[in-house]
Design a protein around this motif. Structure first.
Motif: not given
Length: 366
Positions: A127-131, A180-187, A189-191
Motif C-alpha cells: 500500500x505504501x508504494x501506491x502513495x 487524510x492524504x498527509x496522514x497516509x504519507x505519515x503512515x 513513512x513512519x509505519x
C-alpha cells in the motif's frame, strides 16, 4: 529551371531527407545496440537498476525518434524564422514528453520491484508504494507542464503565484481530504503498523487489510470491516500486537483462610516450580499479595518468550492444571466467594411485670 519549395531547391530537400533517414537509422540502430548490451549486463547482475534501464529504454516511443529525425533533416533547409521557431518548440516538446514518459515508467518499475522484494518481510509495501508512486509521478508531470509552458513563453512565475493563491483556497476547502492524504504519507513513512498487523484502536480490535490515501480498513474479530479515516487513526492510541516480542502475564489465585501459615510460606515456591517447568517461559515472581474478602490472594507474574497468543493460552492452561493438582495434593483449597454468618445467643433477661387486671380493665373501658 530550379523549382523552390518553401525556399529550398530539390538538392536541399534531398539532403534533408538523407539526413532524416540517417538519423532515424542511427536512432533505431543505437537503441537496438544499447538494449542488447544492457540486456547482457542485466542477465549477469543481481541489481534491478539495469533491468529498469532496459525497460525504460525499450519504451522509447517511435514518434519521438521520428521527430528527432525530422528535426535533424530540417537543419539542412533554409526555413523562415517563424517555421524554425515552431520546429524548435516541437522538438523541445517531444523531448520533454519522452523524458517524462521515461521518468514515469522508471518510477513504476522501481516501485513494482520494491513491492515484490519486500512483500514478504514488509507487507506495508503493498500500500505504501501506491502513495509514494502517486506523489513521485505527480511531481514529474507537474515539472513537465511548467517546463513546457516556460519554453512557450508563458510567465511561469506569475502562474505559480496564482496557483499558490488558488491552492490556499482549495486547501481550506479540502482540508479534511488533504489531512487524510498527509496522514497516509505519515503512515507510509513512519509505519506505526503495516498490512497484516493485529491492532486495537479505540477499543476496536482487528487485522489491517488496507491502507489507502484516505482510509485504513480493519477486519475485526467479529468478521465485519471497520473503516477509519487516516487522520482519526493517527490521533488515536494504537496498540500493535503484531510487534509484541514477548508477553508479560500477571494473574492471581486465592486460597481459603483455613490455609496454614506453613502452607502459605510454601505456596510461592510451589508456584515457581510449576512455571519454571514450562518451556518458553521465564518465571518472574509470586507473592502473598493481600487479604481478600473471602480469600488469601497471591499475585503471580511470568514472561512468555513469544507473541503467539495460542502458545500463551496453552502455557496458561498447563500452569492452571498443574496448580490444581499440586494444591490438591498439598491439601490447599482454592477460595471462592463465600459469606459466613455467626449466630450469637443473647440472654433476653427477666420478663416485664404484668399490670393489675383492674387497671387493665379500666384502660380497656376508657
Amino acid at each position: 529551371m530550379d523549382y523552390l519549395v518553401f525556399g529550398n531547391d530539390a538538392l536541399a530537400w534531398g539532403i534533408a531527407a538523407a539526413l532524416a533517414l540517417a538519423a532515424l537509422a542511427l536512432l533505431y540502430g543505437g537503441k537496438h545496440l544499447v538494449l542488447t548490451q544492457l540486456g547482457r549486463i542485466a542477465s549477469r547482475t543481481d541489481s534491478h537498476l539495469d533491468d529498469i534501464a532496459v525497460c525504460v529504454l525499450a519504451s522509447t516511443a517511435r514518434p519521438f525518434m521520428w521527430a528527432v529525425a525530422l528535426y535533424a533533416g530540417t537543419q539542412a533547409l533554409a526555413l523562415p524564422p517563424k517555421a524554425q521557431l515552431y520546429i524548435s518548440n516541437g522538438i523541445i516538446l517531444a523531448v520533454l514528453l519522452q523524458v517524462a514518459l521515461w521518468g514515469d515508467l522508471a518510477v513504476k518499475e522501481w516501485l513494482t520491484h520494491y513491492r515484490n522484494a519486500r512483500q514478504g518481510d514488509d507487507p506495508a509495501s503493498t500500500t505504501s508504494t501506491a502513495a509514494l508512486g502517486f506523489v513521485a509521478r505527480a511531481i514529474i508531470w507537474l515539472v513537465l507542464v511548467l517546463t513546457i509552458l516556460d519554453n512557450f513563453g508563458v510567465d511561469v512565475t506569475t502562474l505559480i503565484a496564482s496557483l499558490g493563491i488558488g491552492g490556499i483556497a482549495v486547501a481550506l476547502a479540502l482540508q479534511n481530504i488533504l489531512g487524510d492524504l498527509f496522514s497516509s504519507l505519515s503512515i507510509v513513512l513512519d509505519k506505526p503498523f503495516v498490512v497484516g498487523d493485529f491492532i486495537i484502536v479505540d477499543g476496536v480490535a482487528g487485522s489491517v487489510e488496507y491502507v489507502g490515501l484516505k482510509t485504513t480498513r480493519l477486519r475485526s474479530l467479529g468478521g465485519e470491516q471497520v473503516i477509519f479515516s487516516n487522520s482519526d487513526l493517527l490521533k488515536s492510541r494504537i496498540h500493535n500486537y503484531k510487534r509484541m516480542e514477548s508477553r508479560r502475564i500477571a494473574f492471581c489465585i486465592g486460597v481459603t483462610y483455613q490455609t496454614t501459615a506453613q502452607q502459605l510460606r510454601a505456596l510461592p515456591g510451589m508456584i515457581g516450580e510449576i512455571i519454571k517447568a514450562q518451556q518458553n517461559v521465564r518465571f518472574d515472581r509470586a507473592h502473598f499479595k493481600s487479604f481478600g474478602a473471602s480469600s488469601l490472594d497471591f499475585e503471580v507474574v511470568y514472561i512468555v518468550a513469544s507473541a503467539d497468543y495460542a502458545l500463551y493460552m496453552d502455557l496458561q492452561q498447563a500452569i492452571n492444571l498443574a496448580l490444581f493438582e499440586r494444591l490438591g495434593d498439598a491439601s490447599i483449597e482454592f477460595a471462592y466467594p463465600t459469606q459466613t454468618l455467626h449466630h450469637v445467643a443473647v440472654d433476653p433477661g427477666p420478663a416485664p411485670a404484668k399490670a393489675p387486671a383492674s387497671h387493665a380493665f379500666d384502660k380497656a373501658a376508657a
